[in-house]
Design a protein around this motif. Structure first.
Motif, PDB file in Angstrom:
ATOM      1  N   ILE A  76       0.595  -1.142   0.218  1.00 49.45           N
ATOM      2  CA  ILE A  76      -0.450  -0.083  -0.067  1.00 49.45           C
ATOM      3  C   ILE A  76       0.623   1.257  -0.010  1.00 49.45           C
ATOM      4  O   ILE A  76       1.305   1.904   1.062  1.00 49.45           O
ATOM      5  CB  ILE A  76      -0.719  -0.015   0.947  1.00 49.45           C
ATOM      6  CG1 ILE A  76      -1.642  -1.883   1.114  1.00 49.45           C
ATOM      7  CG2 ILE A  76      -1.851   1.186   0.896  1.00 49.45           C
ATOM      8  CD1 ILE A  76      -2.730  -1.616   2.350  1.00 49.45           C
ATOM      9  N   ARG A  77       0.964   1.828  -1.222  1.00 55.12           N
ATOM     10  CA  ARG A  77       2.458   2.860  -1.384  1.00 55.12           C
ATOM     11  C   ARG A  77       1.709   3.805  -2.553  1.00 55.12           C
ATOM     12  O   ARG A  77       0.632   3.611  -3.227  1.00 55.12           O
ATOM     13  CB  ARG A  77       3.314   1.984  -1.660  1.00 55.12           C
ATOM     14  CG  ARG A  77       3.417   1.120  -2.867  1.00 55.12           C
ATOM     15  CD  ARG A  77       5.513   0.883  -2.473  1.00 55.12           C
ATOM     16  NE  ARG A  77       5.290   0.433  -3.954  1.00 55.12           N
ATOM     17  CZ  ARG A  77       5.382  -1.538  -3.989  1.00 55.12           C
ATOM     18  NH1 ARG A  77       5.465  -2.210  -2.683  1.00 55.12           N
ATOM     19  NH2 ARG A  77       5.932  -2.029  -4.658  1.00 55.12           N
ATOM     20  N   PHE A  78       2.946   4.128  -2.859  1.00 50.47           N
ATOM     21  CA  PHE A  78       1.862   5.195  -3.998  1.00 50.47           C
ATOM     22  C   PHE A  78       1.481   4.766  -4.683  1.00 50.47           C
ATOM     23  O   PHE A  78       1.634   3.490  -5.313  1.00 50.47           O
ATOM     24  CB  PHE A  78       2.745   6.399  -4.278  1.00 50.47           C
ATOM     25  CG  PHE A  78       2.870   6.978  -5.831  1.00 50.47           C
ATOM     26  CD1 PHE A  78       2.170   8.943  -5.123  1.00 50.47           C
ATOM     27  CD2 PHE A  78       2.705   6.988  -6.914  1.00 50.47           C
ATOM     28  CE1 PHE A  78       1.887  10.000  -5.667  1.00 50.47           C
ATOM     29  CE2 PHE A  78       1.907   8.029  -8.104  1.00 50.47           C
ATOM     30  CZ  PHE A  78       1.882   9.493  -7.345  1.00 50.47           C
ATOM     31  N   GLY A  79       0.163   5.270  -5.105  1.00 45.57           N
ATOM     32  CA  GLY A  79      -0.514   4.493  -6.819  1.00 45.57           C
ATOM     33  C   GLY A  79      -1.348   3.924  -5.863  1.00 45.57           C
ATOM     34  O   GLY A  79      -2.688   3.799  -7.147  1.00 45.57           O
ATOM     35  N   SER A  80      -1.690   3.856  -4.675  1.00 48.45           N
ATOM     36  CA  SER A  80      -2.684   3.172  -3.883  1.00 48.45           C
ATOM     37  C   SER A  80      -4.105   3.546  -3.395  1.00 48.45           C
ATOM     38  O   SER A  80      -3.770   4.831  -3.191  1.00 48.45           O
ATOM     39  CB  SER A  80      -1.819   2.109  -2.783  1.00 48.45           C
ATOM     40  OG  SER A  80      -1.133   1.597  -3.712  1.00 48.45           O
ATOM     41  N   VAL A  81      -5.362   3.407  -3.583  1.00 49.20           N
ATOM     42  CA  VAL A  81      -6.129   3.875  -3.281  1.00 49.20           C
ATOM     43  C   VAL A  81      -6.846   3.278  -2.003  1.00 49.20           C
ATOM     44  O   VAL A  81      -6.692   2.361  -2.211  1.00 49.20           O
ATOM     45  CB  VAL A  81      -7.368   3.758  -3.956  1.00 49.20           C
ATOM     46  CG1 VAL A  81      -9.034   4.383  -3.635  1.00 49.20           C
ATOM     47  CG2 VAL A  81      -6.690   4.097  -5.340  1.00 49.20           C
ATOM     48  N   LEU A  82      -6.679   3.745  -0.439  1.00 48.43           N
ATOM     49  CA  LEU A  82      -7.910   3.780   1.054  1.00 48.43           C
ATOM     50  C   LEU A  82      -8.563   3.518   0.310  1.00 48.43           C
ATOM     51  O   LEU A  82      -9.259   4.932   0.230  1.00 48.43           O
ATOM     52  CB  LEU A  82      -6.909   4.327   1.330  1.00 48.43           C
ATOM     53  CG  LEU A  82      -5.249   4.005   1.947  1.00 48.43           C
ATOM     54  CD1 LEU A  82      -4.430   4.814   3.071  1.00 48.43           C
ATOM     55  CD2 LEU A  82      -5.424   2.112   2.291  1.00 48.43           C
ATOM     56  N   GLU A  83      -9.456   3.018   0.405  1.00 48.69           N
ATOM     57  CA  GLU A  83     -11.285   3.361   1.064  1.00 48.69           C
ATOM     58  C   GLU A  83     -11.793   3.188   2.452  1.00 48.69           C
ATOM     59  O   GLU A  83     -11.510   2.417   3.550  1.00 48.69           O
ATOM     60  CB  GLU A  83     -11.658   2.398   0.310  1.00 48.69           C
ATOM     61  CG  GLU A  83     -12.709   2.328  -0.223  1.00 48.69           C
ATOM     62  CD  GLU A  83     -14.023   1.688  -1.093  1.00 48.69           C
ATOM     63  OE1 GLU A  83     -13.840   2.321  -2.752  1.00 48.69           O
ATOM     64  OE2 GLU A  83     -14.178   0.507  -1.089  1.00 48.69           O
ATOM     65  N   ASN A  84     -12.234   4.378   2.796  1.00 41.69           N
ATOM     66  CA  ASN A  84     -12.871   3.777   4.376  1.00 41.69           C
ATOM     67  C   ASN A  84     -11.358   4.345   5.460  1.00 41.69           C
ATOM     68  O   ASN A  84     -12.298   3.690   6.205  1.00 41.69           O
ATOM     69  CB  ASN A  84     -13.901   3.452   3.931  1.00 41.69           C
ATOM     70  CG  ASN A  84     -14.884   3.932   3.682  1.00 41.69           C
ATOM     71  OD1 ASN A  84     -15.228   5.541   3.411  1.00 41.69           O
ATOM     72  ND2 ASN A  84     -15.877   3.621   2.728  1.00 41.69           N
ATOM     73  N   VAL A  85     -10.546   4.392   5.268  1.00 39.75           N
ATOM     74  CA  VAL A  85      -9.282   3.885   6.098  1.00 39.75           C
ATOM     75  C   VAL A  85      -8.817   5.142   7.013  1.00 39.75           C
ATOM     76  O   VAL A  85      -9.099   6.437   6.368  1.00 39.75           O
ATOM     77  CB  VAL A  85      -8.187   3.848   5.574  1.00 39.75           C
ATOM     78  CG1 VAL A  85      -7.165   3.465   6.463  1.00 39.75           C
ATOM     79  CG2 VAL A  85      -8.379   1.957   4.804  1.00 39.75           C
ATOM     80  N   ILE A  86      -9.760   5.633   8.006  1.00 41.61           N
ATOM     81  CA  ILE A  86      -9.133   6.813   9.123  1.00 41.61           C
ATOM     82  C   ILE A  86      -7.117   7.302   9.163  1.00 41.61           C
ATOM     83  O   ILE A  86      -6.231   5.908   9.342  1.00 41.61           O
ATOM     84  CB  ILE A  86      -9.469   6.463  10.229  1.00 41.61           C
ATOM     85  CG1 ILE A  86     -11.357   6.438  10.397  1.00 41.61           C
ATOM     86  CG2 ILE A  86      -8.789   8.038  10.895  1.00 41.61           C
ATOM     87  CD1 ILE A  86     -11.831   7.594   9.618  1.00 41.61           C
TER      88      ILE A  86
END
Length: 530
Positions: free
Chosen positions: A288-298
């Motif tokens: 999970i680094r640049f270009g990844s998408v985090l969804e609903n992660v605080i």
């Protein structure tokens, strides 16, 4: 082949004066931040929130009923709408998007095997949805992009809310699939998973017509070239268990099994992030680094580091990232025929064994049953684990009758002599709320033993309620853990809970009237008669 409807979309949406096609990752990140659609985390991933819809909306998914879709298995899962309703809403959404300042367009593929891949395009209102599509589907090379002819189109308009009274929907959310017009129409929800899963539904309809079994499973390869499949619904551990440092990853969620072998349908991973840690799941954590998408992660306000333990928005927190972010991958994402098949279940009753070796008949029974506990957050309204049966471990995505996929699996297991196991990644020592989740370290040890062939000849004991064959010893796992009743302080309570689950199996399987007697008899031994 381009249809008249595809030409209409091209003229009405793809000629938008400010549509951006196949932007590279860095360009999309810049646009997302400039439009304030998301926040850049300390890892370089973009963090976005999806509002009130933090999971799929199965009650809002429909398939257009026309002469093309007569073979669809209509019912609660595959709800039908007529062409007029679809055309009406398609026109409204097209007009709505046409008036937006910007649109985003991705062209790529579903299917790593060039013989069976689907050229597709995704048109989105949000830039972060386009980044999501780019990371989850297969990005074409420059040559492939020049020759690309889309055969299916996804249109995503999250801020367009349907009116059930005038639009013929169940709510403001809608996910429509037209196989005739080769269009997926999504609106009313910002949950990006609808984009991914709608195309999986499309592939589940198209691939069997080419003698390919579509599967809701992850896949990896061992040092000897042995291939393993991990079937299971969301939250059962497909992504976690297939991300093994000692094996190369083919893919984490969706595959096809063709006459040539296994291939990944996607180009990325969509991992659950709840309680993610570098110690327990280093491959996923570091991917999970640049270009990844985090969804609903605080994100922490000060450091912007993701807080994977924070479930204040949802337990269904997610990360989307390309396969290339993983260390051990197969490229291209194709492999041979499977040697080992593992069915994953997260049993919240705490009564199923953590691992069982299945006969061919038991394998067919449990594949058709597809039992697990639906975990919190994966769908709207699910806040506590709920026992559920999802045929082929993917019922929400199966347009055809479950028997179609089960028969294909049975034939392939026979043809390639694959070993099949049922692995419970759920609770032990009691049901949800009393017991605890089975240790990931123990589950990994059991899976390793299965993959290395150690369980093919090991001594087993038959469970008296479920009829499952349980190994008596596995290196690295306490013997008591293997037999669920031994982990309960109240064994009578265990028996009652196990018998209740056995009856749920029987009740569910009664709908498979065409299953052979041998498969019917492969279910739980307990039938309600003491």
């Amino acid at each position: 082949m381009k249809t008249k409807e595809d030409t209409m979309i091209t003229s009405d949406l793809l000629t938008h004066p400010h549509i951006k096609t196949n932007l590279v990752v860095s360009q999309l990140v810049e646009v997302i931040l400039s439009r304030e659609e998301g926040t850049l985390s300390a890892t370089g991933a973009v963090s976005a929130h999806t509002g009130k819809y933090t999971g799929r909306s199965p009650d809002d998914k429909y398939i257009v009923h026309d002469e093309t879709s007569d073979d669809v298995d209509w019912g609660k899962v595959n709800q039908s709408i007529d062409e007029a309703t679809f055309d009406h809403l398609l026109e409204k959404v097209t007009t709505y998007l046409r008036n937006k300042n910007e649109l985003f367009h991705f062209r790529g593929f579903a299917g790593a095997d060039e013989n069976f891949r689907l050229p597709l395009q995704v048109i989105t209102e949000y830039a972060w949805h386009n980044l999501f599509a780019r990371q989850l589907f297969i990005t074409p090379t420059e040559k492939e992009l020049a020759e690309h002819q889309s055969q299916f189109t996804v249109i995503s308009a999250p801020t367009f809310k349907a009116d059930p009274e005038t639009d013929g929907t169940n709510s403001e959310v809608f996910v429509f699939i037209s196989f005739k017009k080769r269009i997926v129409l999504i609106g009313g929800t910002e949950y990006a998973g609808e984009i991914k899963k709608s195309i999986f539904s499309v592939m589940n309809y198209l691939l069997p017509k080419s003698d390919v079994l579509p599967m809701h499973c992850s896949a990896n390869i061992g040092h000897e070239g042995d291939v393993a499949l991990f079937f299971g619904l969301s939250g059962t551990g497909k992504t976690t268990l297939s991300a093994d440092p000692n094996r190369r990853l083919v893919g984490d969620d969706e595959h096809g099994w063709s006459p040539n072998g296994v291939f990944n349908i996607e180009g990325g991973c969509y991992a659950k992030c709840i309680n993610l840690s570098e110690k327990k799941e280093p491959q996923i954590y570091n991917a999970i680094r640049f270009g990844s998408v985090l969804e609903n992660v605080i994100l922490d306000d000060a450091s912007r580091h993701p807080d994977y333990d924070d479930t204040s928005l949802t337990e269904n927190t997610r990360a989307a990232y390309p396969l290339e972010n993983m260390e051990n991958i197969v490229k291209p994402s194709v492999a041979g025929h499977p040697n080992t098949i593992i069915f994953l279940t997260a049993d919240a009753s705490g009564t199923l064994p953590p691992i069982s070796r299945l006969s061919k008949e038991q394998a067919m029974y449990h594949f058709l049953s597809g039992y697990t506990s639906k975990l919190a957050g994966t769908e709207r309204g699910v806040t506590q684990p709920q026992a559920t049966f999802s045929s082929c471990f993917g019922s929400p995505f199966l347009p055809l009758a479950p028997s179609t996929y089960a028969e294909m699996l049975g034939e392939k297991v026979d043809q390639h002599d694959a070993n099949v196991f049922l692995v419970n990644t759920g609770w032990t020592g009691g049901s949800y709320g009393t017991g605890e989740r089975i240790s990931l370290a123990y589950t990994r040890a059991m899976v390793r033993a299965a993959l290395e062939g150690e369980l093919n000849t090991v001594e087993t004991v038959q469970d008296s309620i479920f009829g499952l064959n349980i190994p008596t010893h596995i290196a690295g796992v306490p013997d008591d853990i293997l037999v669920p009743m031994n982990t309960w302080s109240d064994q009578e309570a265990y028996k009652q809970e196990a018998k209740a689950l056995a009856m749920k199996f029987h009740d569910n399987f009664s709908k498979f009237q065409h299953a052979s007697e041998a498969i019917r008899q492969a279910g739980p031994i307990y039938t309600g008669n003491e």
